[in-house]
Write a protein that holds these residues in place. Structure first.
Motif, PDB file in Angstrom:
ATOM      1  N   UNK A 251       0.821  -1.202   0.000  1.00  0.00           N
ATOM      2  CA  UNK A 251       0.000   0.000   0.000  1.00  0.00           C
ATOM      3  C   UNK A 251       0.863   1.263   0.000  1.00  0.00           C
ATOM      4  N   UNK A 252       1.961   1.211   0.729  1.00  0.00           N
ATOM      5  CA  UNK A 252       2.862   2.365   0.793  1.00  0.00           C
ATOM      6  C   UNK A 252       3.554   2.587  -0.553  1.00  0.00           C
ATOM      7  N   UNK A 258      -0.335  -6.088  -4.267  1.00  0.00           N
ATOM      8  CA  UNK A 258       0.316  -6.637  -5.452  1.00  0.00           C
ATOM      9  C   UNK A 258       0.423  -8.155  -5.356  1.00  0.00           C
ATOM     10  N   UNK A 259       0.105  -8.834  -6.453  1.00  0.00           N
ATOM     11  CA  UNK A 259       0.277 -10.282  -6.503  1.00  0.00           C
ATOM     12  C   UNK A 259       0.368 -10.697  -7.965  1.00  0.00           C
ATOM     13  N   UNK A 260       0.956 -11.855  -8.201  1.00  0.00           N
ATOM     14  CA  UNK A 260       1.189 -12.316  -9.573  1.00  0.00           C
ATOM     15  C   UNK A 260      -0.028 -12.998 -10.169  1.00  0.00           C
ATOM     16  N   UNK A 315      -8.321  -7.507  -9.062  1.00  0.00           N
ATOM     17  CA  UNK A 315      -8.724  -6.925  -7.773  1.00  0.00           C
ATOM     18  C   UNK A 315      -7.621  -6.019  -7.242  1.00  0.00           C
ATOM     19  N   UNK A 316      -7.854  -4.733  -7.297  1.00  0.00           N
ATOM     20  CA  UNK A 316      -6.803  -3.778  -6.961  1.00  0.00           C
ATOM     21  C   UNK A 316      -6.360  -3.837  -5.508  1.00  0.00           C
ATOM     22  N   UNK A 317      -7.296  -4.062  -4.567  1.00  0.00           N
ATOM     23  CA  UNK A 317      -6.869  -3.977  -3.172  1.00  0.00           C
ATOM     24  C   UNK A 317      -7.614  -4.912  -2.235  1.00  0.00           C
ATOM     25  N   UNK A 318      -8.345  -5.881  -2.751  1.00  0.00           N
ATOM     26  CA  UNK A 318      -9.024  -6.818  -1.862  1.00  0.00           C
ATOM     27  C   UNK A 318      -7.995  -7.596  -1.050  1.00  0.00           C
TER      28      UNK A 318
END
Length: 356
Positions: A251-252, A258-260, A315-318
């Motif tokens: 997030x920072x 982030x994930x592949x 999914x950007x931030x789930x």
């Protein structure tokens, strides 16, 4: 413990052979919720229509027991949610059934109906995770779409968990309306001192569902909040911050998780009507829904739509998706920190009781 080891062994063998299989089950007991959260699909304003739909389509008691017993041999833990699961009159009967078949569970609830449950019984085998996004009345009511009287009831109900010594935690969604209380650490102080809760998990909201206003904080606010939570966790054991540092660091640095590749298959998510959407709600269609009553777990996991997860990164931030996508080693630090924190907490509590 033997059951869990057997499941883990089967899961590991499946992975070695390139097959997908679950580790956790989520039982969405009902499609009804008594709250109006704008970031949630169950926050619809027409509660009468929502209730009618739930009564007509949600699985009945014996059907849920059948599903739970069917899924239990395949997973090591379960999550009980909704909608709002505590609005079901048979909620304790269903939780009791999970306990009887040896499947541990975490009950995810908005806390509004906890006073109607047998908390003394629940304390003997359950874990309750209450969703509290803000400790400030105005922000809480804004985020959850409820009245100040409901805020007061929820806070009192969480205190009841302490009174009956129910194993408890809090789950928090970070929005643009509650950022300040994490930056100032006011949230942590209130949770520890006023609610007697000693474990908290955080996730950042994503504006996915239609809403009259957006809730997601801007990029700068996400970074400030994530840094403040990490700073607190590094210097405080209570409450324990269950959120892995890697999620906060994402997030920072990136403003999103982030994930592949997605891995929603690690959780078999049973909808209120008994269907499993493969691979997730974003690809919901008649051909991607399978009834868990009519099909075996193996049949569901042979569905070709699971292949979508190998290339999907939408999914950007789930945080739930982020967790599932991670190698278990990447989130081990949170569990290690949690174990140390719990040891310290219970040791301190015992010393305090002996002193009295």
């Amino acid at each position: 413990m033997l059951r869990e080891l057997k499941v883990l062994g089967s899961y590991s063998l499946n992975r070695l052979q390139g097959r997908k299989s679950p580790l956790v089950a989520t039982f969405a007991l009902t499609s009804y919720c008594n709250f109006y959260c704008p970031m949630c699909i169950f926050g619809a304003s027409d509660k009468e229509a929502q209730m009618t739909n739930a009564l007509e389509n949600d699985l009945k008691t014996e059907q849920w027991k059948y599903v739970m017993s069917k899924v239990a041999p395949h997973v090591i833990w379960s999550i009980v949610e909704g909608g709002e699961p505590t609005t079901r009159r048979d909620i304790m009967e269903l939780l009791r059934h999970l306990h009887s078949i040896g499947l541990g569970f975490t009950l995810i609830t908005n806390g509004s109906m906890l006073h109607t449950l047998d908390l003394k019984e629940l304390a003997s085998y359950g874990v309750v995770c209450t969703s509290i996004d803000s400790v400030k009345e105005e922000a809480y009511c804004k985020i959850r779409g409820v009245s100040p009287s409901m805020y007061k009831r929820v806070m009192e109900n969480v205190r009841l968990l302490s009174k009956y010594n129910v194993k408890r935690a809090i789950n928090t969604v970070i929005t643009k309306y509650n950022c300040d209380e994490f930056i100032t650490h006011e949230y942590f102080d209130f949770v520890r001192k006023e609610l007697d809760v000693h474990a908290v998990n955080f996730s950042f909201v994503e504006d996915v569902f239609p809403s009259k206003y957006r809730l997601a904080p801007d990029r700068e606010s996400k970074s400030r909040v994530a840094k403040a939570i990490m700073d607190y966790a590094k210097s405080h054991d209570d409450p324990f911050i269950a959120t892995p540092f890697r999620y906060l660091k994402d997030m920072i640095e990136y403003g999103r998780a982030m994930y592949d590749a997605c891995a929603t298959w690690k959780v078999i998510f049973v909808q209120a009507d008994g269907s499993v959407i493969v691979p997730c709600y974003r690809f919901d269609s008649p051909e991607n829904r399978m009834s868990i009553i009519e099909h075996s777990i193996d049949e569901i996991y042979r569905h070709r739509a699971w292949e979508i997860t190998d290339r999907c990164n939408e999914c950007d931030s789930f945080s739930c998706v982020w967790y599932l996508a991670q190698n278990p080693l990447n989130i081990a630090d949170a569990y290690i920190r949690g174990l140390i924190s719990l040891i310290k907490y219970f040791a301190t509590t015992r010393i305090g009781l002996n002193a009295k």
